[in-house]
Design a protein around this motif. Structure first.
Motif, PDB file in Angstrom:
ATOM      1  N   ALA A 120      33.257  47.664  41.705  1.00 27.39           N
ATOM      2  CA  ALA A 120      33.854  48.970  42.086  1.00 27.39           C
ATOM      3  C   ALA A 120      33.970  49.433  40.691  1.00 27.39           C
ATOM      4  N   TRP A 121      33.600  51.014  40.677  1.00 25.66           N
ATOM      5  CA  TRP A 121      33.842  51.811  39.305  1.00 25.66           C
ATOM      6  C   TRP A 121      35.424  51.942  39.116  1.00 25.66           C
ATOM      7  N   ASP A 122      36.047  52.106  40.029  1.00 19.31           N
ATOM      8  CA  ASP A 122      37.713  52.393  39.960  1.00 19.31           C
ATOM      9  C   ASP A 122      38.325  51.170  39.542  1.00 19.31           C
ATOM     10  N   SER A 123      39.403  51.222  38.635  1.00 21.94           N
ATOM     11  CA  SER A 123      40.196  50.224  38.243  1.00 21.94           C
ATOM     12  C   SER A 123      41.658  50.341  38.814  1.00 21.94           C
ATOM     13  N   ASN A 124      41.814  50.981  39.542  1.00 20.68           N
ATOM     14  CA  ASN A 124      43.071  51.061  40.317  1.00 20.68           C
ATOM     15  C   ASN A 124      43.563  49.897  40.884  1.00 20.68           C
TER      16      ASN A 124
END
Length: 177
Positions: A120-124
């Motif tokens: 995933a691009w997101d890193s949350n």
């Protein structure tokens, strides 16, 4: 062990496939036989919900799922590889999983070993919560034996992914299977 990698990214050189290649390298070094089905570029149609298969027969659709079905049933392990799109799996992988309907019983009886590799691009910290829960539910329902998950956050493109710990994690997991 015969391991089937089911890639589902439309990007052949994308982040999820990079993680898969690291897993494959580790698994092959350990002596496992690895084959790949590229769902991201296969001719696959969505389940029609027609129930002609009765959950335990041949699907009436004639597409690449026929090949994948035999590959899965001949494998000891399947690795689901997907990019994350809006916090879920790719449509290509979802199509594959929906088409499991025609051989649910065989999959349940097989008690197939499985693994999930996602990028995933997101890193949350919550980015992978839903796909992980979906995968775990599939494992429970289909009697899959989970062998692990690589949940690569902050893996938006190949250069980002290479700078994370996830390629090494994938490699190590391949070595330990």
């Amino acid at each position: 062990m015969n391991i089937l990698i089911i890639k589902s990214s439309p990007h052949k050189k994308g982040s999820s496939n990079l993680l898969a290649e690291n897993f494959i390298r580790g698994a092959e070094e350990k002596g496992h036989q690895v084959s790949i089905f590229d769902a991201g570029h296969a001719k696959l149609h969505p389940c029609l919900g027609c129930d002609a298969c009765h959950m335990n027969g041949l699907c009436i659709q004639k597409d690449d799922m026929t090949e994948l079905r035999s590959q899965i049933l001949d494998s000891d392990m399947a690795v689901f590889v997907t990019p994350i799109y809006y916090f879920g799996m790719s449509a290509q992988l979802k199509t594959v999983i929906d088409r499991f309907y025609s051989f649910n019983s065989e999959l349940m009886e097989k008690a197939l070993k499985t693994m999930l590799i996602a990028a995933a691009w997101d890193s949350n910290d919550w980015t992978m919560k839903d796909i992980s829960a979906h995968y775990e539910t599939l494992c429970r329902y289909l009697n899959f034996k989970d062998q692990g998950q690589i949940l690569g956050i902050g893996c938006g493109n190949v250069s980002m992914t290479k700078s994370t710990e996830f390629p090494e994690q994938a490699y190590r997991l391949g070595k330990t299977i």
